[in-house]
Design a protein around this motif. Structure first.
Motif, short mmCIF file in Angstrom:
data_model
loop_
_atom_site.label_atom_id
_atom_site.label_comp_id
_atom_site.label_asym_id
_atom_site.label_seq_id
_atom_site.Cartn_x
_atom_site.Cartn_y
_atom_site.Cartn_z
N GLY A 210 2.24 28.84 11.51
CA GLY A 210 2.38 27.39 11.37
C GLY A 210 3.81 26.96 10.89
N LYS A 211 3.31 27.41 8.91
CA LYS A 211 4.40 27.08 8.27
C LYS A 211 5.61 27.72 8.72
N LEU A 212 5.59 29.21 9.58
CA LEU A 212 7.34 29.19 9.41
C LEU A 212 7.28 28.61 10.98
N LEU A 213 6.78 28.36 12.03
CA LEU A 213 7.02 27.30 13.10
C LEU A 213 7.58 25.75 13.03
N THR A 214 6.54 25.30 11.45
CA THR A 214 6.51 23.76 12.02
C THR A 214 7.56 23.26 10.36
N ASN A 215 7.20 24.23 9.69
CA ASN A 215 7.90 23.83 8.13
C ASN A 215 7.08 22.82 8.04
N CYS A 216 6.05 22.86 7.99
CA CYS A 216 4.79 22.03 7.60
C CYS A 216 4.37 22.46 6.24
N LYS A 217 4.18 21.52 5.53
CA LYS A 217 4.11 21.25 3.96
C LYS A 217 2.61 21.57 3.11
N SER A 218 1.66 21.44 4.18
CA SER A 218 0.59 21.65 3.89
C SER A 218 -0.19 22.52 5.48
N PHE A 219 -1.39 22.99 5.17
CA PHE A 219 -2.17 23.26 6.34
C PHE A 219 -2.60 21.59 7.26
N MET A 279 4.20 23.26 19.11
CA MET A 279 3.65 24.37 18.48
C MET A 279 2.37 24.45 18.06
N ALA A 280 2.07 23.61 16.88
CA ALA A 280 0.79 23.46 15.75
C ALA A 280 -0.25 23.68 16.65
N ARG A 281 -0.31 22.44 18.11
CA ARG A 281 -1.22 23.10 18.88
C ARG A 281 -1.83 23.79 19.71
N SER A 282 -0.38 24.47 19.92
CA SER A 282 -0.55 25.97 20.98
C SER A 282 -1.59 27.16 19.73
N LEU A 283 -0.39 26.95 18.73
CA LEU A 283 -1.17 27.61 17.96
C LEU A 283 -2.59 28.21 17.59
N LEU A 284 -3.13 26.80 17.30
CA LEU A 284 -4.39 26.09 16.67
C LEU A 284 -5.26 26.66 18.26
N ARG A 285 -4.91 26.14 19.11
CA ARG A 285 -5.37 26.97 20.71
C ARG A 285 -5.85 28.42 20.52
N MET A 286 -4.87 28.59 20.61
CA MET A 286 -4.71 30.56 20.19
C MET A 286 -5.81 31.14 19.68
N ILE A 287 -6.32 30.79 18.49
CA ILE A 287 -6.58 30.98 17.52
C ILE A 287 -7.76 30.80 17.36
N GLY B 293 6.93 35.71 22.92
CA GLY B 293 7.12 34.37 23.08
C GLY B 293 7.31 33.79 21.48
N LEU B 294 6.42 34.06 20.86
CA LEU B 294 6.40 33.63 18.98
C LEU B 294 6.98 34.58 19.12
N GLY B 295 7.33 36.32 19.68
CA GLY B 295 8.93 36.90 18.53
C GLY B 295 10.25 36.21 19.01
N ARG B 296 9.97 35.54 19.21
CA ARG B 296 11.35 35.02 19.78
C ARG B 296 11.86 33.96 19.19
N LEU B 297 10.78 32.75 19.45
CA LEU B 297 11.46 31.65 18.68
C LEU B 297 11.52 32.10 16.80
N LEU B 298 11.11 32.96 16.40
CA LEU B 298 10.50 32.90 14.77
C LEU B 298 11.49 34.68 14.51
N THR B 299 12.56 35.03 15.44
CA THR B 299 13.54 36.13 14.81
C THR B 299 14.76 35.80 15.36
N LYS B 300 15.30 35.52 17.23
CA LYS B 300 15.77 34.56 18.15
C LYS B 300 16.29 35.84 18.30
N CYS B 301 15.32 36.99 18.34
CA CYS B 301 15.45 38.24 18.94
C CYS B 301 15.79 37.56 21.25
N LYS B 302 17.29 38.74 21.14
CA LYS B 302 17.19 38.13 22.96
C LYS B 302 16.62 38.84 24.12
N SER B 303 15.40 39.72 23.58
CA SER B 303 15.09 39.79 24.87
C SER B 303 14.45 41.05 23.65
#
Lengths: 396, 917
Positions: A210-219, A279-287, B293-303
């Motif tokens: 989540g931190k990587l995806l959203t730049n949130c500063k805290s849990f 993204m936060a929502r999706s992540l939370l649901r996934m986990i 999906g996650l990989g693309r978002l995090l790494t900008k890979c094209k495939s």
């Protein structure tokens, strides 16, 4: 351990659970003792870091405090212990070389009890008396379940329901502790248990990704974001694959998630094009869903009907609990129930705390704790938020 | 070049001086023969290289690789444009099924391959003799043909549509009877399809191709596909632990129940109890789509592939919180967690003050891959446990033969099950759904298909594309050649797999796709190749195998690195010589040279691919590798590279045969038998597959070499069961054993080997009243004699031998020959027959699980098998056990094999006799 019971007892008011992400602390202060309240102020908002939560249970004899610190800021924790003289009975914490005779012992569990043992010795002159992590989790959970009728509850579709746990019919159950990672423990009795499974996809994953995806500063910020998100933007639903239709033959509705983050594949969108809350929502649901599923599968293995979820990942967060509950309900076809604990985050620390009793001070300690807990909870009562009042330490 | 020996020195007597040329008893026949040899060995003899008449090329009826027979068929009605109607790609009757997933479209199509009916005298008589149907086409539930596997990316669906359109795949109908009937308009054309896209793109297919998509249930298809693969392909499944692949042979009768885990965008977990009997018991939404999906978002890979590729250079300990991180480098051994166990995926990206940009995309990709693979493995295992299933098969496009993915899943299953359960993977992992959709056509007849009726072939483009998205094999020889040349022009190293598909193509196919930008699909070395599945209804399991289930033809397993390295060197070194022969066999024209070069490149590429990934083509034995080479030659239209050499050697040997027979007949029974076996072993030296022997040929003539070889025939041989065999043949004391009823002689090389070795031995059996069936290759391989060539050789030998002549007549081999025979009134009926059957192979080795129906039929009354030559008795079948007596005869012409197999040296001999087991 062959410690002098008296000595051990002297430190009996503090226990630690040092995890990969958080340090959980439980300590007892007598009411006339110097209360840490004087040194902390309530801070609900604008906490950029994980707040150090504190929950108090007032009893006739004193107050049981529950605190947490970030493991990465262990200095705050050391400072707190030191400044509140939690580890001593009058000795100054700066006493450089404690003799073997008046060695200070603190019960501690979690990986950090090993990792930071030297640090505690060096800085506070404290010896961490390591208690097994699983032992503590189980002891903590058992104590809580026995101590308080209103400890466990189910949460489905926004509806919370407290459960009466028959102390004579508690076992067996599955204890799922969701910390940074997840441990699943089959508990069959007071000290009868086995770690049967686990997963690395836990609270640390939620926060880390989540931190990587959203730049949130805290849990908590991340968690809050997830409240308002819409995961359908990111997740590939069954309906997306089947053109809006259900795949009813196998019981999948069109809104079932077929693939978490699956929609991030095909569109020509970058990370910035997605809303952090989605993204936060999706992540939370996934986990949450994943934990619920693996927990259920393990419960099924051993024929366990009750699954208690604890650990700091949950934080009384409704959506998290809801997702876990739905997963357990879905996979078990209603057979198994997900249950949550009000003191979810402190199982290990509480367990460590109760372990003092085994070493000499005997039964009374246990009863005392149980009383403290039950009184405390009753005392703070229903008006308390599920997530106990957060009090930020003033320490550095 | 040595002078032509013109002596008539007795062939059987060990002479002290081989080069004793002072003998003046020349006869004209041997002179001319010898000079022919000389001239041809010195590079002349072009006159003799006139191609064998075309008809004979197409005669074998048992294997679908007989591409040329297809050519002949098409030539019958489309003679004007032979270049288009290359037999290799007779896609005229095709059936198509699709699996349109969220990210990839998988396409399976069938091209019917009509086996030509060969009703020459030999086949006819063999068929009558063994009661086989004389027509192939109507006598089997399915027709021969090929199953092709192709992939496209879903977002490039237009490429897929273009492809179908260009191949007119959608016009093929299951019920259409054949090429004669012009395929009707496609108004009512229906394509079976599964996967979510079958719904999503139904309109598009209607609009663009005018076809209706007939939607098949996804789970049905997955299961049908998996069941088909597991039953029909011998080594479809493999385990993958710590980078090591091991192919697993699944007993068809013990296949169910199993757990099938299909990892697509999401994951379906299915318990399979039988054909059409299954239940989706679980699944997870954390699957391939999550990774990408996650990989693309995090790494900008094209495939997806790029992302996967990244992971190979990653280090997840920068991202994941390990047990050691929590415990300060210590294990939490009490609960079995080592320090390197991941405690929390992505747990390290929590606490530090780092942004996404501060992490390496490689590390992120790896961490993600581990998280998802491990999670899938765990959930799969928990479900297997629920139902007590020991076998878990993982399929679907997430895996892509990616070693790390498979390792991670395997590790998870092994870890959680404490070694009780096994994760297995499928070579055709991505095609389960498409295959299943294909199976859902009625009347495809594939249900009844048996393992032994399938042969997988790897066309020339295979090494370049790996398991990647690709088009079909090239249709045209010219295309093939220019495709190979294109690689060279581009300066592409032939010894390393090509990382990129050629521009404008989708890879293997050379199929032009204007819309494609030539995506660089990187090759993952561990990817497995998917070949073309040839369905050959006429193949059968050799009925005399003692235990077909445990039978393993290959003595040498090329998954053993040392062996592979060795054979890579041997075959590479032999390649120039082979190309020379091949080019010469086609008249040495410019065209032949061009084809020869292309062949050399293509075969080198196969070798390089295998060096890179020994399991790329599945479980590969030496037999398969040698057959691959022959197939590759045929792919470039080298029908018979050794044909002129074979002819010359046959003639030379036939010239001295009468003398040999005369000598033999002057001996007593016991000595004669020894001489015969010696002769077989000695004559077996003529093997163009052996480097050592090829060197010999440049130093002497065939007869010289034969003599020298005989000189070395001192018993005891390295493996010497001759005395036991002799007792069986001649008895001991007064006891006269029953003669064998029928002997199957699996012959090896042309020339001296067949003429001076095996024919005299066959004659001995005939003389004893034993029926003899000569078993020879269906298709040429090196200088091995083929079933097609044998009748002529027998006819020639019969001229000087009455025993052979009468037997040949009795066996239907000889009618015309009687014209040249001096006396046609000899009583034929008194002789036991000499027959010739083809073995169904085009390889110097033989896999007895897949032999021609006529060999299988001939085997039914046989009580003795003689396997001759390295390929058939050592490289394969050395350890094979039979229901009847077996004699394995070979000279070892390879030092390494000699050491390994018999702890001996090059030119050592093997005479292994085994009673019925």
């Amino acid at each position: 351990m062959d410690e002098n019971p008296t000595k051990t007892n002297q430190s009996a008011h503090l226990a630690l659970d040092i995890g990969g992400t958080l340090i959980k602390m439980v300590y007892l202060s007598s009411d006339d003792n110097c209360s840490p309240d004087s040194q902390v102020k309530v801070s609900q908002e604008e906490s950029n870091e994980i707040s150090d939560g504190l929950m108090k249970c007032h009893t006739g004899k004193g107050t049981l405090h529950f605190l947490k610190f970030e493991t990465s800021k262990i200095d705050d924790c050391l400072e707190f212990i030191s400044s509140n003289q939690l580890c001593s009975h009058g000795d100054l914490p700066d006493k450089k070389q404690p003799s073997a005779h008046d060695r200070k012992l603190i019960k501690a569990t979690g990986g950090g009890a090993f990792k930071f043992a030297d640090l505690f010795m060096e800085r506070l002159g404290i010896t961490l008396d390591k208690v097994d992590e699983m032992d503590c989790l189980v002891a903590g959970a058992n104590s809580l379940l026995k101590a308080n009728n209103q400890e466990a509850f189910t949460y489905m579709n926004g509806h919370k329901e407290y459960l009466q746990i028959d102390h004579n019919d508690m076992y067996p159950y599955l204890l799922v502790n969701i910390g940074s990672g997840v441990s699943m423990i089959k508990v069959e009795g007071d000290e009868k248990f086995e770690r049967v499974s686990g997963t690395s996809v836990g609270g640390g994953t939620f926060w880390g990704l989540g931190k990587l995806l959203t730049n949130c500063k805290s849990f908590d910020e991340l968690l809050k974001l997830s409240h308002v998100g819409n995961n359908r933007v990111i997740d590939m639903l069954v309906g997306d694959i089947y053109g809006g239709l259900d795949y009813s033959k196998i019981g999948l509705s069109s809104t079932t998630i077929a693939s978490s983050f699956g929609k991030a594949i095909s569109e020509n969108k970058e990370l910035e094009d997605y809303k952090p809350e989605d993204m936060a929502r999706s992540l939370l649901r996934m986990i949450s869903n994943n934990i619920g599923q693996i927990s259920y599968l393990n419960a099924l293995r051993f024929g366990l009907k009750r699954i208690f979820f604890g650990g700091f990942f949950i934080r009384g967060h409704e959506f998290t609990m809801d997702t876990i509950s739905v997963a357990v309900d879905f996979w078990s076809k209603g057979e198994a129930k997900a249950m949550f604990l009000r003191h979810e985050g402190f199982l290990g620390a509480l367990g460590a705390y109760t372990s003092y009793q085994k070493e000499g001070s005997g039964e009374s300690m246990s009863h005392q704790l149980v009383e403290q807990l039950s009184n405390g909870v009753q005392c703070t009562g229903e008006n308390q938020r599920l997530l106990p009042a957060e009090i930020k330490s003033q320490g550095k | 070049m040595a002078a032509a020996p013109t002596d008539r020195q007795p062939l059987l007597v060990n002479s002290d001086v081989i080069s004793n040329d002072d003998n003046n008893n020349c006869n004209s026949a041997s002179i001319s023969t010898s000079s022919d040899i000389t001239s041809s060995l010195s590079g002349g003899g072009d006159k003799e290289m006139a191609p064998v008449p075309g008809s004979s090329i197409h005669r074998s009826g048992s294997r679908p690789q007989l591409d040329l027979s297809g050519a002949a068929i098409q030539g019958n009605f489309e003679e004007k444009d032979p270049t288009i109607l290359l037999p290799n790609q007779s896609d005229d009757i095709s059936h198509l099924a699709l699996d349109i997933g969220g990210s990839l479209i998988k396409l399976v199509y069938f091209s019917r391959h009509e086996d030509r009916l060969i009703n020459n005298r030999r086949t006819k008589s063999v068929k009558e003799k063994f009661g086989l149907p004389t027509g192939i086409r109507r006598s089997y539930p399915i027709l021969g043909g090929r199953l092709h596997f192709v992939k496209f990316e879903t977002h490039k669906i237009n490429e897929c549509l273009d492809f179908i359109n260009s191949k007119q795949l959608h016009r093929g109908g299951m019920d259409s009877l054949g090429w004669q009937s012009e395929v009707e308009s496609n108004e009512n054309a229906v394509i079976k399809a599964t996967g979510g896209g079958a719904y999503r793109f139904a309109d598009l297919f209607k609009e663009k191709l005018g076809v209706t998509i007939d939607k098949e249930d996804e789970m049905n298809c997955l299961v049908a596909g998996a069941n088909f693969l597991l039953k029909a392909i011998r080594h479809e499944a493999f385990t993958h632990m710590e980078g090591h692949k091991e192919f697993v042979q699944i007993d068809q009768n013990d296949l169910f129940p199993y757990l099938l885990v299909n990892i697509g965008s999401g994951v379906s977990i299915i318990k399979v109890d039988g054909d059409g009997k299954f239940q989706r018991v679980s699944g997870t939404n954390v699957g391939g789509g999550t990774y990408w999906g996650l990989g693309r978002l995090l790494t900008k890979c094209k495939s997806f592939d790029e992302l996967l590729e990244l992971s190979q250079r990653g280090d997840n300990s920068n991202i994941d919180m390990l047990v050691g991180d929590i415990y300060g480098g210590l294990d939490y051994s009490k609960i079995g967690l080592s320090a390197s166990t991941i405690a929390s995926s992505f747990g390290k990206t929590i606490s530090e003050n780092k942004e996404l940009g501060d992490y390496r995309p490689e590390d992120i990709s790896l961490s993600l891959l581990r998280m998802i693979s491990y999670n899938i493995g765990q959930i799969a295992y928990l479900n297997a446990l629920r139902f007590g299933l020991k076998r878990i098969f993982f399929g679907g496009f997430f895996i892509r033969g990616h070693a790390y993915t498979m390792d991670t899943i395997s590790f998870a299953v092994q870890f959680w099950s404490k070694g009780e359960a096994k994760a297995m993977f499928l070579r055709h992992e991505g095609f389960l759904g498409a295959l299943g959709a294909f199976m859902s056509y009625e009347k495809h007849g594939l249900d009844d298909l048996m393992v032994h009726q399938l042969v997988e072939r790897f066309p020339m483009g295979a090494p370049y594309t790996g398991g990647k998205i690709h088009g079909p094999p090239l249709g045209d020889l010219n295309e093939k050649i220019s495709w190979m040349e294109k690689f060279v022009q581009k300066g592409t190293e032939i010894t390393a797999p090509v990382p990129m598909a050629p521009p404008g193509t989708t890879g293997l196919g050379g199929f032009e796709v204007p819309s494609s930008k030539g995506d660089s699909l990187r090759s993952d070395a561990s990817n497995l190749n998917v070949g073309v599945l040839h369905l050959v209804p006429t193949l059968e399991v050799f009925p005399l195998l003692a235990d077909p289930k445990t039978y393993e033809p290959n003595t040498i397993d090329l998954l053993d690195r040392g062996e592979l390295d060795y054979w890579f060197t041997v075959l590479s070194a032999h390649l120039p010589d082979l190309v020379d022969k091949a080019v010469a066999s086609e008249g040495g024209t410019e065209d032949a040279k061009r084809r020869g070069d292309a062949f050399a490149r293509a075969f080198s590429a196969h070798l390089a691919r295998l060096m890179e990934e020994p399991a790329a083509y599945g479980k590969l034995g030496l037999a398969n590798l040698l057959e691959l080479r022959e197939e590759c030659l045929r792919e470039f239209y080298f029908v018979d590279a050794y044909r002129s050499i074979k002819q010359r050697e046959n003639e030379a040997s036939l010239a001295v045969l009468p003398d040999l027979l005369l000598e033999l007949d002057g001996m007593d029974e016991e000595r004669r038998l020894l001489m015969l076996i010696e002769g077989v072993l000695a004559a077996n030296i003529f093997d163009w597959g052996s480097r050592a022997c090829v060197d010999l040929y440049h130093k002497g003539t065939i007869i010289e070499i034969y003599r020298m070889s005989r000189d070395k025939m001192h018993r005891p041989w390295r493996v010497d069961d001759f005395d036991v065999f002799k007792e069986r043949m001649l008895g001991s004391g007064d006891k006269k054993p029953h003669p064998h009823k029928r002997a199957l002689l699996f012959v090896d090389n042309s020339g001296a080997d067949i003429v001076l070795g095996m024919l005299p031995l066959a004659r001995e059996f005939l003389r004893r009243g034993t029926e003899v069936v000569l078993v020879a290759n269906s298709l040429p391989a090196l200088n091995d004699v083929t079933a097609m060539e044998l009748p002529e050789i027998v006819a020639e030998a019969s001229k000087s031998c009455d025993i052979l002549r009468r037997a040949a007549v009795a066996g239907g081999l000889l009618v015309d020959a009687m014209i040249s025979s001096q006396d046609s009134s000899v009583d034929n009926s008194s002789s036991v027959p000499l027959m010739v059957v083809e073995n169904g192979c085009g390889s110097p080795c033989i896999d007895l699980r897949q032999v021609s129906s006529e060999l299988a039929a001939a085997a039914k009354d046989a009580d003795l098998i003689i396997l001759e030559g390295m390929g058939r008795s050592l490289h394969t079948n050395y350890n094979a056990k039979f229901k009847c007596e077996a004699l394995k005869l070979a000279m070892v012409k390879n030092q390494r094999l000699a050491e390994k197999l018999i702890k001996g040296n090059i030119y050592d001999c093997v005479c292994r006799y085994e009673p019925a087991s």
